[in-house]
Motif scaffolding. Structure first.
Motif, PDB file in Angstrom:
ATOM      1  N   ILE A 122       0.850  -1.200   0.000  1.00  0.00           N
ATOM      2  CA  ILE A 122       0.000   0.000   0.000  1.00  0.00           C
ATOM      3  C   ILE A 122       0.883   1.247   0.000  1.00  0.00           C
ATOM      4  O   ILE A 122       0.655   2.193  -0.767  1.00  0.00           O
ATOM      5  CB  ILE A 122      -0.961  -0.008   1.212  1.00  0.00           C
ATOM      6  N   LEU A 123       1.906   1.254   0.842  1.00  0.00           N
ATOM      7  CA  LEU A 123       2.835   2.387   0.886  1.00  0.00           C
ATOM      8  C   LEU A 123       3.590   2.517  -0.433  1.00  0.00           C
ATOM      9  O   LEU A 123       3.780   3.625  -0.948  1.00  0.00           O
ATOM     10  CB  LEU A 123       3.815   2.220   2.047  1.00  0.00           C
ATOM     11  N   ASN A 124       4.004   1.392  -0.993  1.00  0.00           N
ATOM     12  CA  ASN A 124       4.731   1.398  -2.265  1.00  0.00           C
ATOM     13  C   ASN A 124       3.883   2.048  -3.365  1.00  0.00           C
ATOM     14  O   ASN A 124       4.372   2.847  -4.160  1.00  0.00           O
ATOM     15  CB  ASN A 124       5.126  -0.026  -2.638  1.00  0.00           C
ATOM     16  N   GLU A 125       2.603   1.707  -3.409  1.00  0.00           N
ATOM     17  CA  GLU A 125       1.701   2.312  -4.396  1.00  0.00           C
ATOM     18  C   GLU A 125       1.525   3.798  -4.131  1.00  0.00           C
ATOM     19  O   GLU A 125       1.424   4.599  -5.071  1.00  0.00           O
ATOM     20  CB  GLU A 125       0.356   1.601  -4.389  1.00  0.00           C
ATOM     21  N   ALA A 126       1.497   4.200  -2.863  1.00  0.00           N
ATOM     22  CA  ALA A 126       1.361   5.620  -2.534  1.00  0.00           C
ATOM     23  C   ALA A 126       2.612   6.403  -2.946  1.00  0.00           C
ATOM     24  O   ALA A 126       2.544   7.613  -3.175  1.00  0.00           O
ATOM     25  CB  ALA A 126       1.104   5.786  -1.041  1.00  0.00           C
ATOM     26  N   LEU A 127       3.756   5.724  -3.056  1.00  0.00           N
ATOM     27  CA  LEU A 127       5.008   6.378  -3.459  1.00  0.00           C
ATOM     28  C   LEU A 127       5.182   6.436  -4.982  1.00  0.00           C
ATOM     29  O   LEU A 127       6.114   7.094  -5.465  1.00  0.00           O
ATOM     30  CB  LEU A 127       6.202   5.646  -2.835  1.00  0.00           C
ATOM     31  N   ASP A 128       4.329   5.764  -5.735  1.00  0.00           N
ATOM     32  CA  ASP A 128       4.456   5.747  -7.198  1.00  0.00           C
ATOM     33  C   ASP A 128       4.511   7.152  -7.803  1.00  0.00           C
ATOM     34  O   ASP A 128       5.379   7.412  -8.649  1.00  0.00           O
ATOM     35  CB  ASP A 128       3.325   4.934  -7.830  1.00  0.00           C
ATOM     36  N   PRO A 129       3.621   8.087  -7.432  1.00  0.00           N
ATOM     37  CA  PRO A 129       3.700   9.424  -8.034  1.00  0.00           C
ATOM     38  C   PRO A 129       5.039  10.128  -7.759  1.00  0.00           C
ATOM     39  O   PRO A 129       5.563  10.820  -8.626  1.00  0.00           O
ATOM     40  CB  PRO A 129       2.540  10.189  -7.382  1.00  0.00           C
ATOM     41  N   LEU A 130       5.589   9.942  -6.571  1.00  0.00           N
ATOM     42  CA  LEU A 130       6.885  10.543  -6.236  1.00  0.00           C
ATOM     43  C   LEU A 130       7.982  10.008  -7.138  1.00  0.00           C
ATOM     44  O   LEU A 130       8.734  10.768  -7.753  1.00  0.00           O
ATOM     45  CB  LEU A 130       7.236  10.277  -4.773  1.00  0.00           C
TER      46      LEU A 130
ATOM     47  N   TYR B  35       4.374   2.160  10.475  1.00  0.00           N
ATOM     48  CA  TYR B  35       5.460   2.217   9.508  1.00  0.00           C
ATOM     49  C   TYR B  35       6.672   2.857  10.175  1.00  0.00           C
ATOM     50  O   TYR B  35       6.541   3.877  10.867  1.00  0.00           O
ATOM     51  CB  TYR B  35       5.052   3.061   8.295  1.00  0.00           C
ATOM     52  N   ARG B  36       7.844   2.283   9.952  1.00  0.00           N
ATOM     53  CA  ARG B  36       9.096   2.856  10.459  1.00  0.00           C
ATOM     54  C   ARG B  36      10.024   3.077   9.268  1.00  0.00           C
ATOM     55  O   ARG B  36      10.456   2.122   8.641  1.00  0.00           O
ATOM     56  CB  ARG B  36       9.768   1.922  11.454  1.00  0.00           C
ATOM     57  N   PHE B  37      10.318   4.336   8.979  1.00  0.00           N
ATOM     58  CA  PHE B  37      11.228   4.694   7.893  1.00  0.00           C
ATOM     59  C   PHE B  37      12.598   4.912   8.521  1.00  0.00           C
ATOM     60  O   PHE B  37      12.778   5.810   9.337  1.00  0.00           O
ATOM     61  CB  PHE B  37      10.722   5.944   7.188  1.00  0.00           C
TER      62      PHE B  37
ATOM     63  N   LEU C 228      13.931   7.852  10.669  1.00  0.00           N
ATOM     64  CA  LEU C 228      13.610   9.124  10.023  1.00  0.00           C
ATOM     65  C   LEU C 228      12.147   9.502  10.209  1.00  0.00           C
ATOM     66  O   LEU C 228      11.812  10.681  10.248  1.00  0.00           O
ATOM     67  CB  LEU C 228      13.951   9.053   8.531  1.00  0.00           C
ATOM     68  N   ALA C 229      11.261   8.520  10.288  1.00  0.00           N
ATOM     69  CA  ALA C 229       9.840   8.777  10.508  1.00  0.00           C
ATOM     70  C   ALA C 229       9.193   7.511  11.043  1.00  0.00           C
ATOM     71  O   ALA C 229       9.642   6.400  10.763  1.00  0.00           O
ATOM     72  CB  ALA C 229       9.157   9.200   9.220  1.00  0.00           C
ATOM     73  N   GLU C 230       8.141   7.718  11.818  1.00  0.00           N
ATOM     74  CA  GLU C 230       7.408   6.593  12.388  1.00  0.00           C
ATOM     75  C   GLU C 230       5.958   7.024  12.545  1.00  0.00           C
ATOM     76  O   GLU C 230       5.678   8.018  13.216  1.00  0.00           O
ATOM     77  CB  GLU C 230       8.029   6.246  13.741  1.00  0.00           C
ATOM     78  N   SER C 231       5.045   6.298  11.895  1.00  0.00           N
ATOM     79  CA  SER C 231       3.646   6.687  11.954  1.00  0.00           C
ATOM     80  C   SER C 231       2.753   5.541  11.499  1.00  0.00           C
ATOM     81  O   SER C 231       3.172   4.662  10.756  1.00  0.00           O
ATOM     82  CB  SER C 231       3.408   7.903  11.058  1.00  0.00           C
TER      83      SER C 231
ATOM     84  N   VAL D  95       2.040  10.469   6.251  1.00  0.00           N
ATOM     85  CA  VAL D  95       3.198  10.965   7.009  1.00  0.00           C
ATOM     86  C   VAL D  95       4.475  10.310   6.502  1.00  0.00           C
ATOM     87  O   VAL D  95       5.499  10.976   6.295  1.00  0.00           O
ATOM     88  CB  VAL D  95       3.006  10.703   8.524  1.00  0.00           C
ATOM     89  N   VAL D  96       4.433   9.013   6.259  1.00  0.00           N
ATOM     90  CA  VAL D  96       5.605   8.297   5.773  1.00  0.00           C
ATOM     91  C   VAL D  96       5.931   8.715   4.338  1.00  0.00           C
ATOM     92  O   VAL D  96       7.110   8.887   3.988  1.00  0.00           O
ATOM     93  CB  VAL D  96       5.402   6.771   5.891  1.00  0.00           C
ATOM     94  N   VAL D  97       4.917   8.925   3.508  1.00  0.00           N
ATOM     95  CA  VAL D  97       5.147   9.385   2.133  1.00  0.00           C
ATOM     96  C   VAL D  97       5.838  10.744   2.156  1.00  0.00           C
ATOM     97  O   VAL D  97       6.789  10.987   1.402  1.00  0.00           O
ATOM     98  CB  VAL D  97       3.830   9.433   1.332  1.00  0.00           C
ATOM     99  N   ASN D  98       5.410  11.633   3.042  1.00  0.00           N
ATOM    100  CA  ASN D  98       6.054  12.950   3.155  1.00  0.00           C
ATOM    101  C   ASN D  98       7.500  12.820   3.619  1.00  0.00           C
ATOM    102  O   ASN D  98       8.386  13.525   3.120  1.00  0.00           O
ATOM    103  CB  ASN D  98       5.269  13.858   4.102  1.00  0.00           C
TER     104      ASN D  98
END
Length: 193
Positions: free
Chosen positions: A51-59, A99-101, A112-115, A120-123
């Protein structure tokens, strides 16, 4: 009575294997249930990372093709991870919903991020990608002028100056050696009767 004891002993012996067999079967069922739970948890982690990977596609669609810093993909080992590049990845927290980045550094792993929120992780990943691209631009900008300067030296006679410096150093060393030998010969001549 002896026959009753014999029957009782025979009945007890036949009851133990049946009971052990039932216990083994029950243990196998429990192990399969635990394995199924672990597999289900791992599948849930992978699904959340997808799900996160798909949310990162536009980036990642906005990154120019010549920028080869990032190699995004999900690895499905004991701990599934969504890799952003060689040193940064996203994994799921202990509760399997957070999620833990993280980024691996010389001094250990930095969070770097945790949410729980994908946005929040995409940002955070977007900020990380931007910083990495700026670092790349700076590295490219500082390395190009140095290469240009070395090429200019070669074309404008800049190579002759270091050669000339080496020639003067050789000449000075040669003259110093001759003077030193002459001085030793003079000292030796004065000492002999």
């Amino acid at each position: 009575m002896p026959s009753a004891g014999g029957v009782g002993t025979g009945g007890a012996e036949s009851a133990k294997p049946v009971r052990l067999r039932d216990a083994l079967r029950q243990a196998r069922i429990e192990a399969a249930d635990r394995t199924g739970v672990v597999v289900d948890l791992r599948d849930a982690e992978v699904a959340r990372l997808e799900i996160l990977n798909e949310a990162l596609d536009p980036l990642f669609a906005q990154i120019p093709d010549q920028v080869d810093l990032f190699d995004r993909g999900i690895s499905q080992g004991d701990t599934p991870r969504l890799w952003i590049d060689l040193v940064a990845h996203v994994l799921m927290g202990r509760d399997k919903r957070m999620y833990r980045f993280v980024q691996d550094t010389r001094h250990g792993r930095a969070v770097l991020a945790e949410s729980h929120d994908v946005t929040v992780v995409v940002n955070a990943v977007t900020d990380y990608v931007a910083r990495r691209m700026i670092e790349r631009e700076r590295a490219m900008a500082t390395s190009l002028p140095e290469q240009g300067r070395s090429q200019e030296k070669g074309t404008e006679g800049g190579q002759k100056k270091p050669r000339r410096d080496r020639l003067w150093a050789f000449a000075f060393g040669f003259i110093a050696g001759v003077v030193g030998l002459f001085g030793l010969a003079l000292v030796a001549a004065l000492r002999s009767p």
